[in-house]
Design a protein around this motif. Structure first.
Motif, PDB file in Angstrom:
ATOM      1  N   GLU A  63      -3.993 -27.593 -27.288  1.00 18.59           N
ATOM      2  CA  GLU A  63      -3.599 -27.327 -28.598  1.00 18.59           C
ATOM      3  C   GLU A  63      -3.684 -25.834 -28.748  1.00 18.59           C
ATOM      4  OE1 GLU A  63      -3.375 -29.274 -33.098  1.00 18.59           O
ATOM      5  OE2 GLU A  63      -5.036 -29.773 -31.619  1.00 18.59           O
ATOM      6  N   ILE A  64      -2.313 -25.057 -28.922  1.00 16.02           N
ATOM      7  CA  ILE A  64      -2.498 -23.878 -29.009  1.00 16.02           C
ATOM      8  C   ILE A  64      -2.215 -23.320 -30.537  1.00 16.02           C
ATOM      9  CG2 ILE A  64      -1.227 -21.512 -28.586  1.00 16.02           C
ATOM     10  CD1 ILE A  64      -0.264 -22.960 -25.948  1.00 16.02           C
ATOM     11  N   SER A  65      -3.219 -22.359 -30.848  1.00 15.78           N
ATOM     12  CA  SER A  65      -2.943 -21.839 -32.286  1.00 15.78           C
ATOM     13  C   SER A  65      -2.067 -20.962 -32.362  1.00 15.78           C
ATOM     14  CB  SER A  65      -4.297 -21.216 -32.667  1.00 15.78           C
ATOM     15  OG  SER A  65      -5.735 -22.187 -32.480  1.00 15.78           O
ATOM     16  N   ALA A  66      -0.861 -21.257 -32.987  1.00 20.08           N
ATOM     17  CA  ALA A  66       0.303 -20.592 -33.442  1.00 20.08           C
ATOM     18  C   ALA A  66       0.526 -20.421 -34.971  1.00 20.08           C
ATOM     19  CB  ALA A  66       1.454 -21.276 -32.678  1.00 20.08           C
ATOM     20  N   GLN A  96     -10.898 -14.864 -29.027  1.00 23.05           N
ATOM     21  CA  GLN A  96     -11.388 -13.679 -29.381  1.00 23.05           C
ATOM     22  C   GLN A  96     -11.275 -13.544 -31.171  1.00 23.05           C
ATOM     23  OE1 GLN A  96     -13.776 -11.645 -28.233  1.00 23.05           O
ATOM     24  NE2 GLN A  96     -13.691 -10.880 -30.247  1.00 23.05           N
ATOM     25  N   GLY A  97      -9.833 -13.906 -31.371  1.00 28.68           N
ATOM     26  CA  GLY A  97      -9.816 -13.772 -32.620  1.00 28.68           C
ATOM     27  C   GLY A  97     -10.491 -14.790 -33.611  1.00 28.68           C
ATOM     28  N   ARG A  98     -10.906 -15.928 -33.141  1.00 25.23           N
ATOM     29  CA  ARG A  98     -11.522 -17.015 -33.731  1.00 25.23           C
ATOM     30  C   ARG A  98     -13.018 -16.411 -33.705  1.00 25.23           C
ATOM     31  NH1 ARG A  98     -10.217 -22.337 -33.873  1.00 25.23           N
ATOM     32  NH2 ARG A  98      -8.299 -22.992 -32.690  1.00 25.23           N
ATOM     33  N   SER A  99     -13.645 -15.962 -32.722  1.00 25.80           N
ATOM     34  CA  SER A  99     -14.786 -15.645 -32.698  1.00 25.80           C
ATOM     35  C   SER A  99     -15.220 -14.210 -33.508  1.00 25.80           C
ATOM     36  CB  SER A  99     -15.467 -15.103 -31.186  1.00 25.80           C
ATOM     37  OG  SER A  99     -15.099 -16.268 -30.208  1.00 25.80           O
ATOM     38  N   GLY A 100     -14.116 -13.438 -33.482  1.00 26.22           N
ATOM     39  CA  GLY A 100     -14.321 -12.270 -34.206  1.00 26.22           C
ATOM     40  C   GLY A 100     -14.486 -12.215 -35.842  1.00 26.22           C
ATOM     41  N   ARG A 101     -13.985 -13.490 -36.279  1.00 24.55           N
ATOM     42  CA  ARG A 101     -14.040 -13.510 -37.750  1.00 24.55           C
ATOM     43  C   ARG A 101     -15.304 -14.183 -38.229  1.00 24.55           C
ATOM     44  NH1 ARG A 101      -9.855 -18.250 -39.606  1.00 24.55           N
ATOM     45  NH2 ARG A 101     -10.414 -19.934 -38.066  1.00 24.55           N
ATOM     46  N   ARG A 167      -6.976 -14.609 -38.804  1.00 29.37           N
ATOM     47  CA  ARG A 167      -7.254 -14.499 -37.402  1.00 29.37           C
ATOM     48  C   ARG A 167      -5.837 -14.319 -36.673  1.00 29.37           C
ATOM     49  NH1 ARG A 167      -6.778 -18.858 -34.179  1.00 29.37           N
ATOM     50  NH2 ARG A 167      -6.678 -20.986 -35.144  1.00 29.37           N
ATOM     51  N   TYR A 168      -5.926 -13.809 -35.579  1.00 25.47           N
ATOM     52  CA  TYR A 168      -4.614 -13.882 -34.708  1.00 25.47           C
ATOM     53  C   TYR A 168      -4.159 -15.311 -34.195  1.00 25.47           C
ATOM     54  CZ  TYR A 168      -1.494 -13.115 -30.751  1.00 25.47           C
ATOM     55  OH  TYR A 168      -0.537 -13.140 -30.210  1.00 25.47           O
ATOM     56  N   ALA A 169      -3.114 -15.619 -34.440  1.00 25.31           N
ATOM     57  CA  ALA A 169      -2.395 -16.976 -33.825  1.00 25.31           C
ATOM     58  C   ALA A 169      -1.248 -16.515 -33.013  1.00 25.31           C
ATOM     59  CB  ALA A 169      -2.185 -17.622 -34.907  1.00 25.31           C
ATOM     60  N   THR A 170      -0.737 -17.248 -32.160  1.00 23.94           N
ATOM     61  CA  THR A 170       0.561 -16.605 -31.175  1.00 23.94           C
ATOM     62  C   THR A 170       1.715 -16.934 -32.074  1.00 23.94           C
ATOM     63  OG1 THR A 170      -0.698 -17.589 -29.305  1.00 23.94           O
ATOM     64  CG2 THR A 170       1.539 -17.336 -29.263  1.00 23.94           C
ATOM     65  N   LEU A 172       5.129 -18.493 -32.908  1.00 26.46           N
ATOM     66  CA  LEU A 172       5.473 -19.872 -32.565  1.00 26.46           C
ATOM     67  C   LEU A 172       6.493 -19.596 -31.237  1.00 26.46           C
ATOM     68  CD1 LEU A 172       5.574 -22.723 -32.709  1.00 26.46           C
ATOM     69  CD2 LEU A 172       7.238 -22.545 -34.504  1.00 26.46           C
ATOM     70  N   GLY A 173       7.473 -18.659 -31.289  1.00 30.37           N
ATOM     71  CA  GLY A 173       8.360 -18.536 -30.155  1.00 30.37           C
ATOM     72  C   GLY A 173       7.806 -18.136 -28.642  1.00 30.37           C
ATOM     73  N   ARG A 174       6.745 -17.115 -29.107  1.00 35.68           N
ATOM     74  CA  ARG A 174       6.106 -16.930 -27.953  1.00 35.68           C
ATOM     75  C   ARG A 174       5.110 -17.867 -27.388  1.00 35.68           C
ATOM     76  NH1 ARG A 174       4.133 -13.410 -24.532  1.00 35.68           N
ATOM     77  NH2 ARG A 174       1.803 -12.924 -24.051  1.00 35.68           N
ATOM     78  N   GLY A 175       4.749 -18.655 -28.325  1.00 34.13           N
ATOM     79  CA  GLY A 175       3.737 -19.816 -27.701  1.00 34.13           C
ATOM     80  C   GLY A 175       4.711 -20.809 -27.099  1.00 34.13           C
ATOM     81  N   LEU A 176       5.872 -21.297 -27.627  1.00 31.66           N
ATOM     82  CA  LEU A 176       6.827 -22.062 -26.886  1.00 31.66           C
ATOM     83  C   LEU A 176       7.245 -21.671 -25.522  1.00 31.66           C
ATOM     84  CD1 LEU A 176       9.374 -22.815 -29.790  1.00 31.66           C
ATOM     85  CD2 LEU A 176       7.737 -24.761 -28.631  1.00 31.66           C
ATOM     86  N   ASP A 177       7.504 -20.229 -25.230  1.00 29.94           N
ATOM     87  CA  ASP A 177       7.865 -19.659 -24.145  1.00 29.94           C
ATOM     88  C   ASP A 177       6.684 -19.644 -22.915  1.00 29.94           C
ATOM     89  OD1 ASP A 177      10.204 -19.074 -24.973  1.00 29.94           O
ATOM     90  OD2 ASP A 177       9.968 -17.113 -25.565  1.00 29.94           O
ATOM     91  N   LEU A 178       5.484 -19.531 -23.559  1.00 31.13           N
ATOM     92  CA  LEU A 178       4.306 -19.601 -22.634  1.00 31.13           C
ATOM     93  C   LEU A 178       4.114 -20.817 -22.078  1.00 31.13           C
ATOM     94  CD1 LEU A 178       1.929 -17.397 -24.768  1.00 31.13           C
ATOM     95  CD2 LEU A 178       2.696 -16.637 -22.383  1.00 31.13           C
ATOM     96  N   VAL A 179       4.373 -22.008 -22.865  1.00 29.56           N
ATOM     97  CA  VAL A 179       4.303 -23.221 -22.349  1.00 29.56           C
ATOM     98  C   VAL A 179       5.376 -23.707 -21.197  1.00 29.56           C
ATOM     99  CG1 VAL A 179       4.427 -25.660 -22.879  1.00 29.56           C
ATOM    100  CG2 VAL A 179       3.025 -24.194 -24.502  1.00 29.56           C
ATOM    101  N   ARG A 180       6.381 -23.311 -21.729  1.00 31.30           N
ATOM    102  CA  ARG A 180       7.519 -23.311 -20.448  1.00 31.30           C
ATOM    103  C   ARG A 180       7.240 -22.576 -19.395  1.00 31.30           C
ATOM    104  NH1 ARG A 180      12.746 -25.716 -21.731  1.00 31.30           N
ATOM    105  NH2 ARG A 180      13.936 -25.841 -19.675  1.00 31.30           N
ATOM    106  N   ASP A 181       7.152 -21.403 -19.508  1.00 33.04           N
ATOM    107  CA  ASP A 181       6.826 -20.650 -18.356  1.00 33.04           C
ATOM    108  C   ASP A 181       5.688 -21.171 -17.679  1.00 33.04           C
ATOM    109  OD1 ASP A 181       9.084 -19.193 -19.144  1.00 33.04           O
ATOM    110  OD2 ASP A 181       7.932 -17.464 -20.007  1.00 33.04           O
ATOM    111  N   ALA A 182       4.727 -21.770 -18.073  1.00 35.40           N
ATOM    112  CA  ALA A 182       3.849 -22.230 -17.334  1.00 35.40           C
ATOM    113  C   ALA A 182       3.859 -23.685 -16.681  1.00 35.40           C
ATOM    114  CB  ALA A 182       2.357 -22.314 -18.164  1.00 35.40           C
TER     115      ALA A 182
END
Length: 291
Positions: A63-66, A96-101, A167-170, A172-182
């Motif tokens: 489950e990716i935080s987007a 890192q975004g989770r931990s950093g806050r 915090r940082y979250a991906t 959505l478009g990039r998250g979809l691309d990362l899933v598909r590319d993997a």
């Protein structure tokens, strides 16, 4: 066949260790689970090995935080290659975004008269690489500030709450691309549960479906009432999206989300498996020899 495509272990914000989660699924008569810990694959090897011992098929999930225009979106990925470099780098950035806050949130709690010693928080984080607000909520419960996780979020930790820190979250478009590319299949979790139709409108889902990047939506989820489920199911059918159902199980960390309280149809799982295979992903893997 009982198929639950969204569960969490203590490697993220669940309360059951990966092997305990699988054992609980076996006791509940669940045939297939997907382990979808937040922003990490670290629990998969142990869970897969436990599943082989106990007769439960454990699928590779995450489950990716987007986010989309500042609105939080939870993106489920099934069958991603866990050694994909681009995906691994992005997940590390999210963690890192989770931990950093955390220091800022601890400071806000202290100023509000609810100090949480770091050693108390660390007991709930354990060896998880993905620190989340639920860990902080559990520490607040132990210290008597709130009665349960839900109260901690409702009063303090939810987006926009007095203790919340962004915090940082991906994107959505990039998250979809990362899933598909993997090699994975992308499904938006509980799309109209925590966010509204206005924030994640049907028009956006339509554009993502038309682009070929979005494979499905999680329809049968405890955060969706019957009318929302019916509306989402009809929308997904018209857009050619897969529809899944799941518990979003967190052990004792989330009430009314018992394993397989919602399930996914076998034919939908079969289609997910076919897409993963075509994309070069891995939906069901072998555990390392050391496990």
């Amino acid at each position: 066949m009982r198929i639950d495509l969204h569960t969490h272990s203590s490697v993220s914000d669940g309360t059951d260790a990966p092997a305990e989660l699988v054992a609980e699924a076996a006791r509940a008569g669940v045939d297939v689970i997907a382990l979808c810990d937040h922003d990490t694959f670290d629990g998969l090897a142990v869970a897969v090995a436990a599943g082989q011992r106990l007769g439960v098929s454990v699928l590779h999930g995450i489950e990716i935080s987007a986010q989309h225009h500042g609105v939080s979106v939870h993106l489920l990925g099934y069958g991603c290659r866990i050694d994909d470099p681009a995906l691994a780098d992005e997940l590390a950035r999210i963690r890192q975004g989770r931990s950093g806050r955390v220091p800022a949130m601890l400071e806000r709690l202290s100023r509000a008269g609810m100090p949480v010693p770091r050693e108390v928080l660390d007991r709930y984080v354990g060896d998880s690489p993905s620190i989340g607000r639920p860990h902080l909520a559990d520490a607040m419960v132990e210290l008597g500030y709130v009665s349960d996780r839900r109260e901690a979020f409702d009063r303090y930790l939810a987006d926009g709450g007095p203790i919340f820190v962004g915090r940082y979250a991906t994107p959505l478009g990039r998250g979809l691309d990362l899933v598909r590319d993997a090699g994975g299949v992308a499904v938006i979790a509980h799309p109209w549960g925590r966010v509204s139709r206005d924030e994640l409108p049907a028009s956006l889902l339509g554009r993502l479906a038309a682009s070929g990047r979005l494979d499905g939506v999680e329809v049968d989820h405890q955060d969706h009432d019957p009318s929302t489920r019916a509306e989402l199911r009809a929308l997904a059918s018209g857009l050619g999206l897969l529809t899944t159902g799941s518990s979003d199980y967190h052990g004792a960390g989330k009430k009314d989300h018992d394993l397989a309280c919602n399930t996914t149809a076998p034919e939908v799982l079969a289609e997910i498996g076919a897409r993963v295979a075509a994309r070069g992903g891995l939906l069901v893997g072998e555990p390392p020899a050391s496990v």
